[in-house]
Design a protein around this motif. Structure first.
Motif, mmCIF file in Angstrom:
data_model
loop_
_atom_site.group_PDB
_atom_site.id
_atom_site.type_symbol
_atom_site.label_atom_id
_atom_site.label_comp_id
_atom_site.label_asym_id
_atom_site.label_seq_id
_atom_site.Cartn_x
_atom_site.Cartn_y
_atom_site.Cartn_z
ATOM 1 N N VAL A 122 -53.873 42.709 73.232
ATOM 2 C CA VAL A 122 -53.530 41.362 72.785
ATOM 3 C C VAL A 122 -52.019 41.158 72.841
ATOM 4 O O VAL A 122 -51.255 42.001 72.382
ATOM 5 N N ASP A 123 -51.601 40.049 73.411
ATOM 6 C CA ASP A 123 -50.204 39.638 73.405
ATOM 7 C C ASP A 123 -49.994 38.844 72.118
ATOM 8 O O ASP A 123 -50.205 37.639 72.063
ATOM 9 N N VAL A 124 -49.603 39.531 71.074
ATOM 10 C CA VAL A 124 -49.520 38.931 69.742
ATOM 11 C C VAL A 124 -48.524 37.775 69.708
ATOM 12 O O VAL A 124 -48.690 36.829 68.951
ATOM 13 N N GLY A 125 -47.509 37.820 70.544
ATOM 14 C CA GLY A 125 -46.522 36.745 70.571
ATOM 15 C C GLY A 125 -47.086 35.410 70.992
ATOM 16 O O GLY A 125 -46.446 34.376 70.828
ATOM 17 N N HIS A 126 -48.273 35.415 71.549
ATOM 18 C CA HIS A 126 -48.905 34.167 71.963
ATOM 19 C C HIS A 126 -50.106 33.800 71.094
ATOM 20 O O HIS A 126 -50.864 32.906 71.428
ATOM 21 N N VAL A 127 -50.278 34.490 69.982
ATOM 22 C CA VAL A 127 -51.410 34.204 69.100
ATOM 23 C C VAL A 127 -51.021 33.111 68.119
ATOM 24 O O VAL A 127 -49.964 33.168 67.482
ATOM 25 N N SER A 128 -51.891 32.120 67.992
ATOM 26 C CA SER A 128 -51.698 31.037 67.040
ATOM 27 C C SER A 128 -52.954 30.898 66.209
ATOM 28 O O SER A 128 -54.058 30.848 66.747
ATOM 29 N N LEU A 129 -52.783 30.849 64.907
ATOM 30 C CA LEU A 129 -53.891 30.644 63.996
ATOM 31 C C LEU A 129 -53.736 29.270 63.355
ATOM 32 O O LEU A 129 -52.647 28.917 62.886
ATOM 33 N N PHE A 130 -54.807 28.504 63.362
ATOM 34 C CA PHE A 130 -54.780 27.147 62.829
ATOM 35 C C PHE A 130 -55.520 27.102 61.507
ATOM 36 O O PHE A 130 -56.529 27.779 61.326
ATOM 37 N N GLY A 131 -55.016 26.321 60.602
ATOM 38 C CA GLY A 131 -55.644 26.178 59.296
ATOM 39 C C GLY A 131 -54.869 25.188 58.463
ATOM 40 O O GLY A 131 -54.265 24.253 58.994
ATOM 41 N N VAL A 132 -54.871 25.396 57.156
ATOM 42 C CA VAL A 132 -54.168 24.513 56.229
ATOM 43 C C VAL A 132 -53.202 25.371 55.428
ATOM 44 O O VAL A 132 -53.602 26.390 54.838
ATOM 45 N N CYS A 133 -51.936 24.974 55.409
ATOM 46 C CA CYS A 133 -50.911 25.756 54.707
ATOM 47 C C CYS A 133 -51.094 25.655 53.199
ATOM 48 O O CYS A 133 -51.840 24.793 52.696
ATOM 49 N N GLY A 134 -50.440 26.528 52.480
ATOM 50 C CA GLY A 134 -50.540 26.563 51.021
ATOM 51 C C GLY A 134 -50.128 25.265 50.366
ATOM 52 O O GLY A 134 -50.724 24.834 49.385
ATOM 53 N N ASP A 135 -49.077 24.605 50.886
ATOM 54 C CA ASP A 135 -48.628 23.346 50.308
ATOM 55 C C ASP A 135 -49.686 22.257 50.454
ATOM 56 O O ASP A 135 -49.964 21.515 49.514
ATOM 57 N N CYS A 136 -50.296 22.171 51.644
ATOM 58 C CA CYS A 136 -51.318 21.134 51.875
ATOM 59 C C CYS A 136 -52.611 21.453 51.118
ATOM 60 O O CYS A 136 -53.303 20.551 50.650
ATOM 61 N N LYS A 137 -52.946 22.718 51.003
ATOM 62 C CA LYS A 137 -54.157 23.123 50.290
ATOM 63 C C LYS A 137 -54.085 22.667 48.834
ATOM 64 O O LYS A 137 -55.065 22.211 48.267
ATOM 65 N N GLU A 138 -52.875 22.778 48.253
ATOM 66 C CA GLU A 138 -52.690 22.379 46.866
ATOM 67 C C GLU A 138 -52.830 20.880 46.676
ATOM 68 O O GLU A 138 -53.168 20.419 45.602
ATOM 69 N N LEU A 139 -52.601 20.106 47.737
ATOM 70 C CA LEU A 139 -52.721 18.654 47.672
ATOM 71 C C LEU A 139 -54.166 18.189 47.722
ATOM 72 O O LEU A 139 -54.473 17.037 47.445
ATOM 73 N N SER A 140 -55.078 19.081 48.097
ATOM 74 C CA SER A 140 -56.487 18.707 48.250
ATOM 75 C C SER A 140 -57.155 18.484 46.919
ATOM 76 O O SER A 140 -56.928 19.063 45.936
#
Length: 140
Positions: A122-140
């Motif tokens: 795996v070329d880790v430098g090209h790995v992107s994980l998508f989700g919701v950051c801690g700041d946005c999660k707290e706004l939910s």
């Protein structure tokens, strides 16, 4: 990267240092993670005559020179950042668009399993994980 070292890399390829090339490299380094459009916007604040085509061509050249690298953080344009940084996993918030970084060691179990089972590195430098950051999660 300083202008003399950029100039040296360009000279080795028979190219010259232009103000546009210097401004584009500086913009990538200052922005951290930036699309060509974001780089263009930053450069135009200093030099109004730089067009988007120049930005794209220069980013490609800077990547060939090993000064910047890119990753795809969405379906849109690639995102460029300084080459030679420690490899990192990109953490992209789908709500606010922020881009964070994580140490690649968080993926060690997955990368080791892929290497063992499939011989895939795996070329880790090209790995992107998508989700919701801690700041946005707290706004939910």
């Amino acid at each position: 990267m300083t202008a003399p070292s950029l100039a040296d890399k360009l000279r080795e390829r028979g190219l010259r240092l232009t103000p546009q090339r210097q401004l584009i490299l500086e913009a990538v380094y200052e922005l951290g993670h930036a699309t060509p459009e974001q780089v263009h916007h930053a450069v135009r604040e200093r030099a109004a005559g730089v067009n988007i085509t120049t930005v794209y061509r220069t980013l490609e050249l800077l990547e060939e020179l090993g000064l910047v690298s890119h990753t795809h953080l969405s379906h849109g344009s690639p995102t460029y950042h300084r080459a030679g940084e420690d490899q990192h996993v990109h953490l992209v918030c789908r709500r606010c668009g922020s881009i964070g970084e994580a140490d690649p060691s968080v993926l060690l179990p997955v990368t080791r399993q892929l290497q063992a089972e499939r011989g895939f590195r795996v070329d880790v430098g090209h790995v992107s994980l998508f989700g919701v950051c801690g700041d946005c999660k707290e706004l939910s």
